[in-house]
Design a protein around this motif. Structure first.
Motif, PDB file in Angstrom:
ATOM      1  N   ALA A   1      32.474  51.482  69.189  1.00 17.14           N
ATOM      2  CA  ALA A   1      33.305  51.201  70.761  1.00 17.14           C
ATOM      3  C   ALA A   1      32.381  50.151  71.514  1.00 17.14           C
ATOM      4  CB  ALA A   1      33.004  52.610  71.502  1.00 17.14           C
ATOM      5  N   ARG A   2      33.033  48.906  71.534  1.00 15.78           N
ATOM      6  CA  ARG A   2      32.441  47.961  72.452  1.00 15.78           C
ATOM      7  C   ARG A   2      32.961  48.067  73.742  1.00 15.78           C
ATOM      8  NH1 ARG A   2      30.807  44.432  68.454  1.00 15.78           N
ATOM      9  NH2 ARG A   2      30.836  45.661  66.276  1.00 15.78           N
ATOM     10  N   VAL A   3      34.109  48.150  73.923  1.00 19.98           N
ATOM     11  CA  VAL A   3      34.706  48.528  75.228  1.00 19.98           C
ATOM     12  C   VAL A   3      35.756  49.514  75.305  1.00 19.98           C
ATOM     13  CG1 VAL A   3      36.054  47.418  77.293  1.00 19.98           C
ATOM     14  CG2 VAL A   3      34.921  46.043  75.819  1.00 19.98           C
ATOM     15  N   VAL A   4      35.328  50.655  76.223  1.00 22.14           N
ATOM     16  CA  VAL A   4      36.228  51.933  75.923  1.00 22.14           C
ATOM     17  C   VAL A   4      37.332  51.868  77.142  1.00 22.14           C
ATOM     18  CG1 VAL A   4      35.880  54.243  76.241  1.00 22.14           C
ATOM     19  CG2 VAL A   4      34.131  53.098  75.072  1.00 22.14           C
ATOM     20  N   ASN A   5      38.496  52.302  76.656  1.00 26.56           N
ATOM     21  CA  ASN A   5      39.522  52.224  77.698  1.00 26.56           C
ATOM     22  C   ASN A   5      39.360  53.403  78.831  1.00 26.56           C
ATOM     23  OD1 ASN A   5      42.411  52.951  78.570  1.00 26.56           O
ATOM     24  ND2 ASN A   5      42.681  51.209  77.458  1.00 26.56           N
TER      25      ASN A   5
ATOM     26  N   ARG B   1      32.399  57.202  74.343  1.00 27.11           N
ATOM     27  CA  ARG B   1      31.734  56.593  75.219  1.00 27.11           C
ATOM     28  C   ARG B   1      31.313  55.283  74.964  1.00 27.11           C
ATOM     29  NH1 ARG B   1      27.499  61.691  75.568  1.00 27.11           N
ATOM     30  NH2 ARG B   1      26.063  59.923  75.303  1.00 27.11           N
ATOM     31  N   PRO B   2      30.845  54.423  75.845  1.00 26.94           N
ATOM     32  CA  PRO B   2      30.548  53.045  75.432  1.00 26.94           C
ATOM     33  C   PRO B   2      29.391  53.128  74.447  1.00 26.94           C
ATOM     34  CG  PRO B   2      31.223  52.983  77.875  1.00 26.94           C
ATOM     35  CD  PRO B   2      31.214  54.267  77.366  1.00 26.94           C
ATOM     36  N   ALA B   3      29.248  52.192  73.361  1.00 27.17           N
ATOM     37  CA  ALA B   3      28.310  52.204  72.552  1.00 27.17           C
ATOM     38  C   ALA B   3      28.236  53.439  71.667  1.00 27.17           C
ATOM     39  CB  ALA B   3      26.988  51.929  73.102  1.00 27.17           C
TER      40      ALA B   3
ATOM     41  N   ARG C   1      40.471  47.390  75.290  1.00 22.22           N
ATOM     42  CA  ARG C   1      39.848  48.261  74.632  1.00 22.22           C
ATOM     43  C   ARG C   1      39.458  47.644  73.000  1.00 22.22           C
ATOM     44  NH1 ARG C   1      40.794  54.073  72.376  1.00 22.22           N
ATOM     45  NH2 ARG C   1      40.688  54.020  70.251  1.00 22.22           N
ATOM     46  N   ASP C   2      38.147  47.585  73.164  1.00 18.08           N
ATOM     47  CA  ASP C   2      37.876  46.718  72.087  1.00 18.08           C
ATOM     48  C   ASP C   2      36.834  47.725  71.047  1.00 18.08           C
ATOM     49  OD1 ASP C   2      36.600  44.923  70.533  1.00 18.08           O
ATOM     50  OD2 ASP C   2      35.573  43.658  71.981  1.00 18.08           O
TER      51      ASP C   2
END
Ligand SMILES: [Fe+2]
Length: 298
Positions: free
Chosen positions: A135-139, A253-255, A278-279
């Motif tokens: 999860a690089r960028v979480v929506n 969660r991010p990361a 969302r990445d």
């Protein structure tokens, strides 16, 4: 081995496990790899928090568990439209320019198929072993990933149903999963690429010997069975296997980094807002054998 501080603990109320005491961006010791493999066999889904990874780290970590899957033939995205390098599966809502894909983008619509219950690459003759998602960028709204344990679901079937399905062979194709969403137009090249493959409906885990249902939205037919009857059976089994008691819901969660065993789970993404980027980036470890014999390519 003495330096191994890695621990795997069950997540409360779920079949999944949480791993701590490891930095995935560093090379792993054989002892750490063995602990993670054993954790995967036992829990089928492992969660790692606070693992900010570059693509190179993610691919290097993934290769501890086998060669990466050749991603060709699994998507409609043209090579020149790829945002990420080969080896990285893009399951974001982003285009090559980094912006959120247009609402009617064919790439976006095809990727919405990830919101159907599936097992990764069940449309390939040799389906995937592990998938690993970073999860690089979480929506901020929606976008949970849900995992269903197909061994638990199989064990909960009655004996008559198990006997009925134990030796059945299904046909899986991306055309079926996307067709169920109303995506019906494919070029001749895509149709050839998405030719159905055969998979056992009940498979046996190569390490634990445990049996599990091998379902996926890509499954659209059962050999020797009229199609409507087959699809009703597959729907019934899917409904059974995705009851909340068999499902772990992951809230990102991010990361976060999550890896799962496609041989004993199905998963799906839940709806999320495309007002935000969302990445999410996936690597896939190839399987090592088909689940049944294939027909020779015509
Ligand atoms: Fe998937």
């Amino acid at each position: 081995m003495s330096a191994v501080s890695i621990t795997v603990a069950p997540i409360e109320g779920a079949f999944a496990g949480r791993v701590s005491g490891i930095d995935l961006a560093r090379p792993l010791t054989p002892g750490e790899v063995a602990v993670i493999e054993a954790g995967m066999d036992r829990h089928a889904v492992l969660v790692f928090h606070d693992q900010p990874l570059a693509d190179e780290h993610q691919m290097a970590f993934s290769r501890n568990f086998g060669p990466l899957e050749d991603a060709r033939g699994g998507n409609i995205t043209r090579p020149e439209d790829r945002r990420l390098q080969m080896g990285m599966n893009d399951v974001s809502n982003l285009g090559r320019d980094g912006g959120v894909l247009e609402r009617d983008s064919r790439q976006r619509l095809f990727n919405l198929g990830n919101m159907l219950w599936h097992s990764d690459s069940s449309f390939r003759a040799v389906p995937a072993k592990y998938s690993l998602l970073s999860a690089r960028v979480v929506n901020p709204e929606g976008g949970n990933t849900e995992f269903a344990h197909m061994g638990d679901a199989y064990d909960a079937l009655d004996a008559a149903t198990r006997a009925e399905i134990d030796d059945l062979i299904c046909e899986h194709s991306l055309i079926h999963s996307r067709g169920s969403l109303g995506m019906l137009d494919y070029s001749p090249e895509e149709q050839a690429m998405f030719r159905p493959v055969r998979q056992r409906l009940v498979r046996t885990h190569p390490v634990t010997g445990r049996r599990s249902l091998y379902l996926s939205s890509h499954a659209g037919a059962i050999l020797g069975m009229p199609t409507p009857e087959a699809r009703i059976l597959l729907r019934d089994l899917t409904e059974h296997a995705t009851q909340p008691r068999f499902v772990y819901v992951h809230r990102w969660r991010p990361a976060d980094f999550v890896m799962w065993d496609n041989r004993q789970t199905m998963h799906r993404v839940r709806r999320y807002s495309d007002a935000y980027p969302r990445d999410m980036r996936r690597t896939t470890v190839a399987g090592d054998a088909p689940t049944c014999a294939q027909v020779a390519a015509g």
